[in-house]
Design an enzyme around this catalytic site. Structure first.
Site, PDB file in Angstrom:
ATOM      1  N   HIS A 157      83.028   8.648  57.950  1.00  0.00           N
ATOM      2  CA  HIS A 157      83.420   9.716  58.863  1.00  0.00           C
ATOM      3  C   HIS A 157      84.466   9.131  59.806  1.00  0.00           C
ATOM      4  O   HIS A 157      84.184   8.181  60.529  1.00  0.00           O
ATOM      5  CB  HIS A 157      82.207  10.245  59.646  1.00  0.00           C
ATOM      6  CG  HIS A 157      82.587  11.347  60.583  1.00  0.00           C
ATOM      7  ND1 HIS A 157      82.577  12.669  60.209  1.00  0.00           N
ATOM      8  CD2 HIS A 157      83.041  11.313  61.861  1.00  0.00           C
ATOM      9  CE1 HIS A 157      82.991  13.419  61.231  1.00  0.00           C
ATOM     10  NE2 HIS A 157      83.273  12.614  62.246  1.00  0.00           N
ATOM     11  N   CYS A 158      85.663   9.684  59.774  1.00  0.00           N
ATOM     12  CA  CYS A 158      86.752   9.150  60.595  1.00  0.00           C
ATOM     13  C   CYS A 158      86.730   9.824  61.964  1.00  0.00           C
ATOM     14  O   CYS A 158      87.012  11.021  62.074  1.00  0.00           O
ATOM     15  CB  CYS A 158      88.096   9.375  59.905  1.00  0.00           C
ATOM     16  SG  CYS A 158      89.464   8.713  60.854  1.00  0.00           S
ATOM     17  N   THR A 159      86.418   9.040  62.993  1.00  0.00           N
ATOM     18  CA  THR A 159      86.345   9.624  64.342  1.00  0.00           C
ATOM     19  C   THR A 159      87.749   9.931  64.890  1.00  0.00           C
ATOM     20  O   THR A 159      87.903  10.796  65.735  1.00  0.00           O
ATOM     21  CB  THR A 159      85.621   8.672  65.311  1.00  0.00           C
ATOM     22  OG1 THR A 159      86.076   7.357  65.049  1.00  0.00           O
ATOM     23  CG2 THR A 159      84.129   8.734  65.138  1.00  0.00           C
ATOM     24  N   GLY A 161      88.496  13.144  63.195  1.00  0.00           N
ATOM     25  CA  GLY A 161      87.432  14.121  63.444  1.00  0.00           C
ATOM     26  C   GLY A 161      86.982  14.792  62.169  1.00  0.00           C
ATOM     27  O   GLY A 161      86.603  15.967  62.167  1.00  0.00           O
ATOM     28  N   ASN A 162      87.044  14.061  61.059  1.00  0.00           N
ATOM     29  CA  ASN A 162      86.721  14.650  59.765  1.00  0.00           C
ATOM     30  C   ASN A 162      86.129  13.567  58.855  1.00  0.00           C
ATOM     31  O   ASN A 162      86.376  12.386  59.056  1.00  0.00           O
ATOM     32  CB  ASN A 162      88.009  15.210  59.140  1.00  0.00           C
ATOM     33  CG  ASN A 162      87.733  16.242  58.084  1.00  0.00           C
ATOM     34  OD1 ASN A 162      86.662  16.853  58.082  1.00  0.00           O
ATOM     35  ND2 ASN A 162      88.676  16.445  57.182  1.00  0.00           N
TER      36      ASN A 162
END
Ligand SMILES: [Zn+2]
Ligand SMILES: [Zn+2]
Length: 210
Positions: free
Chosen positions: A69-71, A74-75
């Protein structure tokens, strides 16, 4: 974009109600792939998810071929958007290298305009001291460039081994045990050209011991 969200069931499917254990979850919820046991049933989404999928606690969905999950974005990064993610980090690396190059040229030009074509190291230092905001921009780009370059190299290496970040970080497969590893070229072909083609070298079976 959609990273590969697996549609969920509102409740546990009726056909499974005969096969519940005392905790109210289906008994056959583990898979064994090449000696690796993976949890297959997601009690939140009420589905049997395919191998390599994972429930993301941020997105609250099960994601196909979950990478991470790429912070920053945001996805989630998964089956459908992994290649675009890799293109993004590669293009960011090239863009930041260009920024560094243009900034160095700018400093050179400034020194040339002020001291003539025979400017020396101390003249460049003088130009830097006069233009601190551009120096900060240069350092900012340098820091970001190394960060994304490292990320690009990392994803190239795990792509060659057909591993996701999740599998690599958790050390899912022992050396040479990755059932999805077809060799560098075929792995890259599958990940970047035909990501939907989720194939596995070995037989997948239910693990009766779990
Ligand atoms: Zn789930
Ligand atoms: Zn997520």
């Amino acid at each position: 974009m959609n990273p590969g969200i697996i549609p969920r069931n509102e409740s546990i499917p009726q056909e499974l109600e005969q096969q519940m254990d005392l905790r109210g979850v289906p008994r056959h919820r583990f898979l064994k792939i090449s000696e690796i046991t993976i949890k297959q049933f997601c009690a939140t989404c009420n589905i049997f998810r395919p191998p390599r999928s994972k429930h993301c606690s941020f997105c609250d969905n099960c994601i196909l071929r979950f990478d991470h999950h790429c912070t920053w974005l945001g996805n989630c990064v998964g089956l459908y958007n992994y290649r675009y993610f890799v293109v993004l980090i590669y293009s960011s690396t090239i863009f930041l290298m260009q920024c560094l190059y243009v900034t160095v040229c700018h400093f050179g030009q400034e020194a040339d305009d002020t001291f003539g074509p025979d400017y020396g190291f101390l003249d460049v230092l003088w130009v830097l001291s006069e233009d601190t905001s551009t120096v900060f921009f240069f350092l900012y780009c340098l820091f970001l460039m190394f960060a994304v370059l490292l990320l690009a190299v990392y994803h190239t290496v795990i792509s060659l081994q057909n591993l996701t970040t999740n599998e690599h970080v958790k050390n899912y497969y022992r050396e040479g045990q990755n059932p999805f590893d077809y060799g560098g070229l075929k792995n890259c072909q599958q990940i970047y050209c035909f990501p939907e083609n989720l194939v596995c070298r070995s037989m997948i079976q239910h693990d009766p011991t779990c």
